[in-house]
Design a protein around this motif. Structure first.
Motif, PDB file in Angstrom:
ATOM      1  N   LYS A  44      44.870  35.642  35.444  1.00 44.34           N
ATOM      2  CA  LYS A  44      44.482  35.064  36.737  1.00 44.34           C
ATOM      3  C   LYS A  44      45.569  35.299  37.779  1.00 44.34           C
ATOM      4  N   GLU A  45      46.824  35.067  37.411  1.00 44.27           N
ATOM      5  CA  GLU A  45      47.947  35.258  38.332  1.00 44.27           C
ATOM      6  C   GLU A  45      48.008  36.692  38.839  1.00 44.27           C
ATOM      7  N   TRP A  46      47.909  37.667  37.923  1.00 46.93           N
ATOM      8  CA  TRP A  46      48.020  39.067  38.329  1.00 46.93           C
ATOM      9  C   TRP A  46      46.798  39.557  39.092  1.00 46.93           C
ATOM     10  N   GLU A  47      45.637  39.028  38.766  1.00 43.44           N
ATOM     11  CA  GLU A  47      44.439  39.400  39.540  1.00 43.44           C
ATOM     12  C   GLU A  47      44.554  38.895  40.976  1.00 43.44           C
ATOM     13  N   GLU A  48      45.139  37.710  41.146  1.00 39.38           N
ATOM     14  CA  GLU A  48      45.373  37.174  42.500  1.00 39.38           C
ATOM     15  C   GLU A  48      46.341  38.067  43.265  1.00 39.38           C
ATOM     16  N   LYS A  49      47.395  38.514  42.612  1.00 39.98           N
ATOM     17  CA  LYS A  49      48.403  39.371  43.241  1.00 39.98           C
ATOM     18  C   LYS A  49      47.827  40.716  43.652  1.00 39.98           C
ATOM     19  N   PRO A  64      37.086  38.896  38.654  1.00 34.44           N
ATOM     20  CA  PRO A  64      36.911  39.175  40.084  1.00 34.44           C
ATOM     21  C   PRO A  64      36.732  40.662  40.391  1.00 34.44           C
ATOM     22  N   LYS A  68      44.805  41.321  44.783  1.00 34.69           N
ATOM     23  CA  LYS A  68      43.762  41.243  45.840  1.00 34.69           C
ATOM     24  C   LYS A  68      44.265  41.838  47.137  1.00 34.69           C
TER      25      LYS A  68
END
Length: 161
Positions: A154-159, A35, A161
């Motif tokens: 994925k979890e940390w990329e979401e956090k 992302p 944002k």
């Protein structure tokens, strides 16, 4: 069993660039474009490593982290499933390498995923010995089941944002 690096490449469709490789290990960079643009420093052992191998691996990893821009924090993945045994000297060498770049880890590293063999994970020696030698300054995920590595990113990329 799929390697941690292969899982991440498959799940995130990133591009691998090998940086340092010999018969004992491979250090590579996994380039992500989505992302956001960022890189994962991947270390994968192919067999048991000697102290010099560990020094070279962690010198390469820490140099990458030091040179990584703060505006695009990176990840580190360490897959040592093909390594049967670890010495305290090897673990200490790895821990010392991270301690020397602590300030860079705090600002340039999102987190680290570590994958060890089931025997080493269940034994507990590796993780407990490393934890005594090094207190992480960023999150560390000990890989337990398929999807843990890609899920952590994925979890940390979401956090973020």
């Amino acid at each position: 069993m799929e390697s941690l690096k292969k899982e991440i490449i498959r799940c995130h469709n990133c591009e691998e660039h090998v940086v340092l490789e010999n018969e004992s290990y491979c250090v590579s960079l996994l380039k992500f474009n989505s992302p956001r643009e960022f890189v994962v420093c991947s270390t994968e052992t192919k067999r048991n490593c000697n102290k010099k191998d560990i020094e070279d691996i962690f010198a390469c990893m820490t140099e990458f982290i030091k040179n990584n821009p703060e505006i695009s924090p990176c990840y580190a993945i360490i897959d040592v499933t093909k390594t049967d045994a670890f010495t305290l000297t090897q673990l200490s060498t790895a821990a010392d390498a991270f301690k020397k770049v602590k300030s860079y880890l705090e600002t340039r590293l999102v987190g680290t995923v570590v994958k060890v063999s089931d025997d080493n994970y269940n034994d507990g020696f590796l993780s407990s010995a490393f934890k005594r030698l090094y207190t992480p300054v960023r999150p560390v995920k000990w890989y337990e089941q398929p999807g843990d590595g890609s899920g952590f990113i994925k979890e940390w990329e979401e956090k973020m944002k």
